[in-house]
Design an enzyme around this catalytic site. Structure first.
Site, PDB file in Angstrom:
ATOM      1  N   CYS A  37     -23.898 -34.155 -15.087  1.00  0.00           N
ATOM      2  CA  CYS A  37     -23.456 -33.649 -13.772  1.00  0.00           C
ATOM      3  C   CYS A  37     -24.601 -33.499 -12.777  1.00  0.00           C
ATOM      4  CB  CYS A  37     -22.779 -32.300 -13.935  1.00  0.00           C
ATOM      5  SG  CYS A  37     -23.907 -31.100 -14.658  1.00  0.00           S
ATOM      6  N   ASP A  39     -26.815 -31.049 -12.809  1.00  0.00           N
ATOM      7  CA  ASP A  39     -27.186 -29.651 -12.612  1.00  0.00           C
ATOM      8  C   ASP A  39     -28.538 -29.343 -13.267  1.00  0.00           C
ATOM      9  OD1 ASP A  39     -24.906 -29.277 -11.242  1.00  0.00           O
ATOM     10  OD2 ASP A  39     -23.822 -28.261 -12.827  1.00  0.00           O
ATOM     11  N   CYS A  62     -23.025 -24.963 -12.896  1.00  0.00           N
ATOM     12  CA  CYS A  62     -21.638 -24.491 -12.774  1.00  0.00           C
ATOM     13  C   CYS A  62     -21.439 -23.154 -13.496  1.00  0.00           C
ATOM     14  CB  CYS A  62     -20.712 -25.531 -13.383  1.00  0.00           C
ATOM     15  SG  CYS A  62     -20.883 -25.588 -15.160  1.00  0.00           S
ATOM     16  N   CYS A 106     -22.012 -28.472 -20.614  1.00  0.00           N
ATOM     17  CA  CYS A 106     -22.725 -27.469 -19.816  1.00  0.00           C
ATOM     18  C   CYS A 106     -23.574 -26.562 -20.697  1.00  0.00           C
ATOM     19  CB  CYS A 106     -21.739 -26.618 -19.035  1.00  0.00           C
ATOM     20  SG  CYS A 106     -20.565 -27.589 -18.100  1.00  0.00           S
TER      21      CYS A 106
END
Ligand code: FES
Length: 128
Positions: A37, A39, A62, A106
């Protein structure tokens, strides 16, 4: 709409993240990016006699990344660096009572940034 189920623990750590911030002159620092992603996660550790006495994180990530990092900081504070090195992405997700499958990636950020910070600490300690 796709239903994504988050456990109470994930929501709690997302709404009230623990140990957010930075540590001045940290003994170890890790920064990793999530290729899925884009991040980012930064982790700072203070180590005394082989034990993680303080840990803070900062993320551009996130809600799941925030929750997993918050949880990992609570899990490893007071642990030896050897034990903390063995904490896996799955351990963190388990401790949060699971993450939705689409958000499992994540949890990589939290564990990977922690391990980077420990590697950095060891490098500095060994003068390499
Ligand atoms: Fe990037 Fe979760 S979507 S860390």
């Amino acid at each position: 709409m796709v239903e994504i189920g988050y456990s109470k623990k994930v929501l709690d750590h997302f709404m009230n993240p623990r140990n957010v911030g930075t540590i001045e002159d940290a003994d170890g620092y890790g920064k990793v990016g999530n290729p899925v992603c884009g991040d980012l996660m930064e982790m700072f550790i203070r180590v005394k006699d082989g034990i993680i006495t303080d840990i803070k994180f900062k993320t551009f990530g996130c809600g799941s990344a925030i929750a997993t990092s918050s949880m990992v900081t609570e899990m490893v504070k007071g642990m030896s660096i050897e034990e903390a090195m063995k904490v896996t992405r799955n351990d963190v997700a388990d401790e949060l009572d699971g993450l939705p499958p689409q958000k499992m990636h994540c949890s990589n950020l939290a564990a990977d940034a922690l391990h980077e910070a420990i590697r950095d600490y060891r490098k500095k300690r060994d003068g390499k």
